[in-house]
Scaffold this motif. Structure first.
Motif, PDB file in Angstrom:
ATOM      1  N   GLY A  88       0.868  -1.226   0.024  1.00 15.18           N
ATOM      2  CA  GLY A  88      -0.037   0.103   0.051  1.00 15.18           C
ATOM      3  C   GLY A  88       0.930   1.396   0.215  1.00 15.18           C
ATOM      4  N   LEU A  93       6.380   2.140  -2.492  1.00 20.27           N
ATOM      5  CA  LEU A  93       5.055   1.856  -2.928  1.00 20.27           C
ATOM      6  C   LEU A  93       4.237   3.260  -3.127  1.00 20.27           C
ATOM      7  CD1 LEU A  93       3.918  -1.757  -2.220  1.00 20.27           C
ATOM      8  CD2 LEU A  93       5.310  -0.817  -4.239  1.00 20.27           C
ATOM      9  N   ARG A 119       0.947   3.471  -5.528  1.00 23.20           N
ATOM     10  CA  ARG A 119      -0.468   3.382  -5.848  1.00 23.20           C
ATOM     11  C   ARG A 119      -0.533   1.976  -6.664  1.00 23.20           C
ATOM     12  NH1 ARG A 119       2.484   5.948  -9.548  1.00 23.20           N
ATOM     13  NH2 ARG A 119       2.742   7.627  -8.338  1.00 23.20           N
ATOM     14  N   GLU A 120      -1.747   1.514  -6.858  1.00 27.33           N
ATOM     15  CA  GLU A 120      -2.019   0.436  -7.773  1.00 27.33           C
ATOM     16  C   GLU A 120      -1.634   0.900  -9.191  1.00 27.33           C
ATOM     17  OE1 GLU A 120      -5.113  -2.081  -6.379  1.00 27.33           O
ATOM     18  OE2 GLU A 120      -4.963  -3.292  -8.079  1.00 27.33           O
ATOM     19  N   GLU A 134      -2.114   0.923 -13.327  1.00 23.70           N
ATOM     20  CA  GLU A 134      -2.934   0.533 -14.314  1.00 23.70           C
ATOM     21  C   GLU A 134      -2.498  -0.623 -15.212  1.00 23.70           C
ATOM     22  OE1 GLU A 134      -4.724   4.019 -15.781  1.00 23.70           O
ATOM     23  OE2 GLU A 134      -5.463   4.774 -13.745  1.00 23.70           O
ATOM     24  N   SER A 156      -0.876 -10.822 -10.443  1.00 26.29           N
ATOM     25  CA  SER A 156      -1.757 -10.338  -9.295  1.00 26.29           C
ATOM     26  C   SER A 156      -2.016  -8.986  -9.850  1.00 26.29           C
ATOM     27  CB  SER A 156      -1.028 -10.689  -8.059  1.00 26.29           C
ATOM     28  OG  SER A 156       0.090  -9.784  -8.227  1.00 26.29           O
ATOM     29  N   PRO A 157      -2.747  -8.251  -8.779  1.00 27.46           N
ATOM     30  CA  PRO A 157      -2.701  -6.903  -8.949  1.00 27.46           C
ATOM     31  C   PRO A 157      -1.372  -6.259  -8.727  1.00 27.46           C
ATOM     32  CG  PRO A 157      -4.516  -7.637  -7.609  1.00 27.46           C
ATOM     33  CD  PRO A 157      -3.836  -8.970  -7.773  1.00 27.46           C
ATOM     34  N   TRP A 194       1.404  -3.173  -7.800  1.00 28.05           N
ATOM     35  CA  TRP A 194       1.677  -1.732  -7.155  1.00 28.05           C
ATOM     36  C   TRP A 194       2.887  -1.321  -7.692  1.00 28.05           C
ATOM     37  CZ3 TRP A 194      -0.796   1.080  -3.354  1.00 28.05           C
ATOM     38  CH2 TRP A 194      -2.092   0.353  -3.176  1.00 28.05           C
ATOM     39  N   GLU A 195       2.980   0.178  -8.037  1.00 26.80           N
ATOM     40  CA  GLU A 195       4.038   0.550  -8.560  1.00 26.80           C
ATOM     41  C   GLU A 195       4.502   1.814  -7.458  1.00 26.80           C
ATOM     42  OE1 GLU A 195       3.682   2.717 -12.122  1.00 26.80           O
ATOM     43  OE2 GLU A 195       1.426   3.137 -11.567  1.00 26.80           O
ATOM     44  N   PHE A 215       4.430  -7.252  -7.660  1.00 27.73           N
ATOM     45  CA  PHE A 215       3.349  -8.191  -8.080  1.00 27.73           C
ATOM     46  C   PHE A 215       3.882  -9.588  -7.730  1.00 27.73           C
ATOM     47  CE2 PHE A 215       5.705  -7.095 -11.914  1.00 27.73           C
ATOM     48  CZ  PHE A 215       6.071  -8.127 -12.362  1.00 27.73           C
TER      49      PHE A 215
END
Lengths: 277, 277, 277, 277
Positions: A147, A170, A172-173, A175, A218-219, A221-222, A251
């Motif tokens: 997060g 990290l 944000r999630e 795109e 998986s989702p 995050w960057e 990920f």
């Protein structure tokens, strides 16, 4: 049919002793992918024959991966020393006949089966000591969140020297996922010859294209990245040191490998083998 | 005030070199807790002075833990070789003045800081090689599910010999957690003396009660267990081998340690030190 | 008499499980002793209470040792993983009540039993990776001669970072041995306290004098030395980096340890424990 | 000429990064050679195509070797982690077109460069943990004599399991050396194929004859041997367990390798690859 059985050395009567069991190989792991740019001339100097520099000059990625893998039997899951390993590698971007590709000049793992399995795929693996911050599903100072603000790092040492450090904060999630390691992977499968007078004629020297299937992700995050490569004699790694660092992506990823395409058989190519460190 | 600084050896001018930095220590980890029963007489023989056999004779637990830990600075998260370690240990159940307690006769870890940090707490740690199947959040043959049928295992080797194997087939989410390792932990903090003629008078020999805070636990899964302990010279581990195996529990757990209670200072007790393997 | 037996943790019914078996401990090893001088103020800052700077300011030695050791039973010789280890350490020179002495601020070994055995003697051991060039009794490019021109080296890494490099070019058989590590060794035996609010009051904090017997030494070769110490966070080693390097000595040495003299019990001393790296 | 340089993976611009530098390779080491006999049928089942059972059925040797090696530059002697390694292997005796030969079905080493260098020579190396009692030139209980009654041992573990134990009680200086490992060594150089549908057609599968030069040997001591091989899943080693143990020999040996003779190119042979452990 041969007397002995097995997919890799050691061959044996039943074939149960192979360091690398027969494909397919199933993999799942946690990835840190750090996108960066190195000196374009240095990157060009690492390209195998057949590959041309990429339009975005010097484009690279550095990856820390915490892997768990197994053969079809899945026996490695009950003997996790036989399936788990950690890995650090670099890919540089290039083109092959105009197609965007990547190639891996350097990679370290911490287990013998992963080293040999890599050589079979054209990954130039050495042994190293790799450590990667892990996520746990509890709020603790000892475990970063996946997060905003979560800090994860990776370190590599080999030959008793520190070689790489990477880290992410990290944000944000994402795109979409990383692009620097996205293009097809072209490696050099190489096996030396020892016959006197022919050391410069490898027994095997092929341009190969990695193939995989059942890819899952998986989702993602960057966030903001840090990357440092450190000098060592007997390595040429720092030639690929970052001149600019981009994003980092975290990920989980899974896939299956049981194929490899030979793009070009370069066996017969003469090598310059004699350089001393 | 001493010339030198630090919480543990090595002391140094700034105190930055200590193998174990000053508490508090923050921990988070994945647990496999295997409840079992050993031979009651064998368990009784492992009890330190002051502890009496438990009403449920021979009650034990074997635990495999995949840890990440850090000091208040959290620097270990950016240098994960300094914070991650794996652990296998056994607790046996007992009573102390009528109170249900546990005590740890045997424990192995794979990092030096964890070994020394354990001795400070009365955990009798040795180095070993511990591997534990991991969960990844993707459906892959290489990664078991935390769900019905999920198979996780742990292995321990030390001194180049296999010492323990444990495994679980998960069946259901548990309504409550394990009980065999639930009671307060009473250990023996012990440090030898080397002065000639006094080898049997430890410099430190204390019954201590573990203290922790900020305990957290994830949802718990349970299932059917397997547990094997293997013989080795220079270990007495197989005396605690299972005669009956109960449930196994899988969960994540976090806590903070910065305290220890001395229950009884037994320094002055004479030890039988001379047994040869 | 205690219920449990053993010289060190883990205690056990028969006492066979101790990480460190009871003394005496027999040692034999190959030594590289590099005499050098560090910054005198830095050396003074490493001295424990009671020790004063040496008249030859900054005098130090760096030692690489390839050890084989055993207890009285000698069982370690048939299980050499239990007796062999490699070691790097530094001694600084000082005086104690006017007597020339040495003290060891830093030491690394590569086995758990050697780490714990060191703490018992007041050696502030951590685990590291140590390698030392070996001699073999055949003329081969792969094995240097113990003779003029013979080149031997030692390396140390810990925490996945290179920390030390030393080397010698042998020149001649020495008439006498090294002096920088010759004076009696005074160490600090230290064991922390974990009780809340008392972390700065070690449970054990003693000035101790090493004792040994049955000392033997082989013929000694000497030559020109190289020594480098490398920076790492969480170490203060480079404060002791060489400002001048003297001779290096190569020899085999054997002794027996089963005693230690407490020079001064400093338990009760308050420590500065909180420094962050 | 290839773009990239080097003798082995990883190839690189200057060729300095190869895990295995170009031959010649110089070796010197301490050997324990244990002569023994295994079940003749089991030995026969390990023979590669082209080899026939030996007239002395079941004849084998087990070897523990403590190696130091280097390339022509000798740089490994100043960075001994790059040149030292330990090894355990078995040779079985056979005939090739009527000539007495040996072949190596199993071998473990403890360093990556030695693993890869072995595969290049047809040695089916895996990583293991090997320890071997050492000799030091001082009379100490910690160091056995090379003389009557001297006890030396070797141990092997891999995959966190003990696999072999060997020991000797030296009796006398030998008039001649071991014979069970004396005949020319015929190995299988093998490199798998990963292309889908062709996993059973190795990319390389050759019968090769080891070549070496500049062989030297020290005085040889012999005595009574012990040898035990231990079972492990994923190994077929115990098929070669001793049914009778002969003499053991201890000596130092040096040689140079920069050649290999291909006896028969068996590439094209179909392998049985699918056996599960």
């Amino acid at each position: 049919m041969a007397h002995q059985s097995g997919y890799s050395l050691p061959l044996s009567p039943r074939g149960a002793a192979s360091l690398v069991p027969a494909p397919p190989w199933h993999y799942v792991g946690d990835f840190l992918v750090i996108e960066y740019w190195a000196d374009p001339a240095a990157v060009a100097a690492f390209l195998p024959e057949g590959l041309e520099p990429h339009a975005d000059p010097g484009r690279c990625a550095a990856l820390f991966v915490d892997w768990q893998s197994c053969s079809d039997s899945g026996e490695e899951l009950l003997e996790p020393a036989r399936g788990q390993y950690k890995e650090f590698f670099i890919v540089v971007n290039a083109t092959l006949d105009g197609e965007e590709v990547t190639t891996c000049p350097y990679i370290w793992v911490d287990r013998d089966f992963a080293l040999a399995r890599g050589w079979i795929q054209g990954f130039p693996k050495k042994l190293g000591s790799i450590h990667i911050t892990r996520y746990f599903p509890l709020a603790s100072r000892a475990g970063p969140e996946v997060g905003p603000g979560g800090r994860f790092a990776g370190t590599l040492a080999a030959g008793d020297r520190r070689l790489a450090f990477g880290a992410v904060s990290l944000e944000r999630e994402a795109e979409s996922g990383p692009t620097h390691n996205d293009a097809p992977l072209i490696n050099v499968r190489h096996f030396p010859r020892l016959e006197s007078g022919r050391h410069d004629e490898p027994a095997l020297h092929e341009l190969v294209r990695a193939r995989s299937r059942d890819r899952q992700i998986s989702p993602i995050w960057e966030g903001a990245a840090e990357l440092e490569l450190f000098a060592a004699p007997y390595e040429e790694l720092t030639a690929l040191a970052p001149v600019r660092v981009g994003n980092v992506f975290r990920f989980a990823f899974a896939y299956v490998v049981d194929d490899l395409e030979t793009v070009q058989d370069l066996t017969g190519t003469r090598m310059e083998v004699g350089a001393e460190p």
